[in-house]
Design a protein around this motif. Structure first.
Motif, PDB file in Angstrom:
ATOM      1  N   GLU A   1      20.803  48.414   6.225  1.00 11.26           N
ATOM      2  CA  GLU A   1      20.084  48.304   7.578  1.00 11.26           C
ATOM      3  C   GLU A   1      21.135  48.170   8.548  1.00 11.26           C
ATOM      4  O   GLU A   1      21.038  49.043   9.851  1.00 11.26           O
ATOM      5  CB  GLU A   1      19.246  47.289   7.561  1.00 11.26           C
ATOM      6  N   SER A   2      22.004  47.416   8.572  1.00 13.69           N
ATOM      7  CA  SER A   2      23.142  47.384   9.751  1.00 13.69           C
ATOM      8  C   SER A   2      23.789  48.661   9.858  1.00 13.69           C
ATOM      9  O   SER A   2      23.977  49.120  10.991  1.00 13.69           O
ATOM     10  CB  SER A   2      24.237  46.311   9.432  1.00 13.69           C
ATOM     11  N   LYS A   3      24.294  49.312   8.799  1.00 14.20           N
ATOM     12  CA  LYS A   3      24.749  50.576   9.008  1.00 14.20           C
ATOM     13  C   LYS A   3      24.008  51.545   9.622  1.00 14.20           C
ATOM     14  O   LYS A   3      24.525  52.428  10.527  1.00 14.20           O
ATOM     15  CB  LYS A   3      25.219  51.118   7.591  1.00 14.20           C
ATOM     16  N   GLN A   4      22.681  51.614   9.251  1.00 12.53           N
ATOM     17  CA  GLN A   4      21.756  52.659   9.850  1.00 12.53           C
ATOM     18  C   GLN A   4      21.549  52.191  11.495  1.00 12.53           C
ATOM     19  O   GLN A   4      21.584  53.396  12.141  1.00 12.53           O
ATOM     20  CB  GLN A   4      20.520  52.769   9.072  1.00 12.53           C
ATOM     21  N   ALA A   5      21.495  51.111  11.738  1.00 12.66           N
ATOM     22  CA  ALA A   5      21.450  50.544  13.378  1.00 12.66           C
ATOM     23  C   ALA A   5      22.582  51.101  14.108  1.00 12.66           C
ATOM     24  O   ALA A   5      22.514  51.529  15.220  1.00 12.66           O
ATOM     25  CB  ALA A   5      21.356  49.168  13.352  1.00 12.66           C
ATOM     26  N   HIS A   6      24.026  50.938  13.370  1.00 13.97           N
ATOM     27  CA  HIS A   6      25.060  51.342  13.993  1.00 13.97           C
ATOM     28  C   HIS A   6      25.038  52.772  14.131  1.00 13.97           C
ATOM     29  O   HIS A   6      25.251  53.226  15.375  1.00 13.97           O
ATOM     30  CB  HIS A   6      26.148  50.881  13.101  1.00 13.97           C
ATOM     31  N   GLU A   7      24.707  53.643  13.234  1.00 16.80           N
ATOM     32  CA  GLU A   7      24.531  55.117  13.394  1.00 16.80           C
ATOM     33  C   GLU A   7      23.574  55.390  14.315  1.00 16.80           C
ATOM     34  O   GLU A   7      23.874  56.363  15.188  1.00 16.80           O
ATOM     35  CB  GLU A   7      24.425  55.687  11.925  1.00 16.80           C
ATOM     36  N   ALA A   8      22.457  54.825  14.566  1.00 13.42           N
ATOM     37  CA  ALA A   8      21.390  55.120  15.379  1.00 13.42           C
ATOM     38  C   ALA A   8      21.961  54.909  16.843  1.00 13.42           C
ATOM     39  O   ALA A   8      21.767  55.765  17.877  1.00 13.42           O
ATOM     40  CB  ALA A   8      20.216  54.477  15.238  1.00 13.42           C
ATOM     41  N   ALA A   9      22.750  53.629  17.070  1.00 17.41           N
ATOM     42  CA  ALA A   9      23.382  53.464  18.256  1.00 17.41           C
ATOM     43  C   ALA A   9      24.598  54.227  18.752  1.00 17.41           C
ATOM     44  O   ALA A   9      24.432  54.733  19.916  1.00 17.41           O
ATOM     45  CB  ALA A   9      23.764  51.963  18.159  1.00 17.41           C
ATOM     46  N   GLN A  10      25.389  55.007  17.859  1.00 17.95           N
ATOM     47  CA  GLN A  10      26.156  55.998  18.184  1.00 17.95           C
ATOM     48  C   GLN A  10      25.597  57.235  18.914  1.00 17.95           C
ATOM     49  O   GLN A  10      26.135  57.827  19.500  1.00 17.95           O
ATOM     50  CB  GLN A  10      27.035  56.343  17.227  1.00 17.95           C
TER      51      GLN A  10
END
Length: 120
Positions: free
Chosen positions: A36-45
């Motif tokens: 979930e953290s990785k997905q949030a980071h990718e979305a933020a980028q």
């Protein structure tokens, strides 16, 4: 001769179970929280930051952490966007609401550094 003490046997069983647990956990891959953290980071980028350099924002402190500069900083979010705030006053704690001025974006523009202005 192999020791057959109940303590030695019990310890060996615990060690074997711990090793087995570590192997199974590693084989399963990252935890749901890590994914979930990785997905949030990718979305933020992929999105534009909801803050602008030079502007002041009000937000709640979600945690206190050590910054790469070695100083303690307050961490908060503006519309889900992480803001690291330095130059915080002594006694500031999680849950306090502060105002901070955004100074710069971090690599990838997925978070920002700010300086403390006032406690709200």
């Amino acid at each position: 001769m192999i020791p057959s003490s109940p303590i030695v046997i019990g310890t060996a069983i615990v060690v074997v179970l711990l090793v087995l647990f570590a192997v199974v956990r590693r084989a399963r891959g990252p935890s749901a929280d890590a994914r979930e953290s990785k997905q949030a980071h990718e979305a933020a980028q992929e999105r534009d930051p909801p803050v602008e350099i030079g502007e002041t924002y009000e937000f709640g402190v979600t945690e206190m952490t050590d910054h790469h500069s070695g100083e303690e900083v307050a961490v908060g979010k503006v519309e889900g966007f992480v803001v690291f705030t330095e130059d915080i006053p002594r006694g500031l704690k999680k849950g306090d609401v502060i105002r901070a001025k955004v100074l710069s974006f971090n690599e990838g523009r997925t978070s920002a550094d700010a300086t403390f202005v006032t406690k709200a």
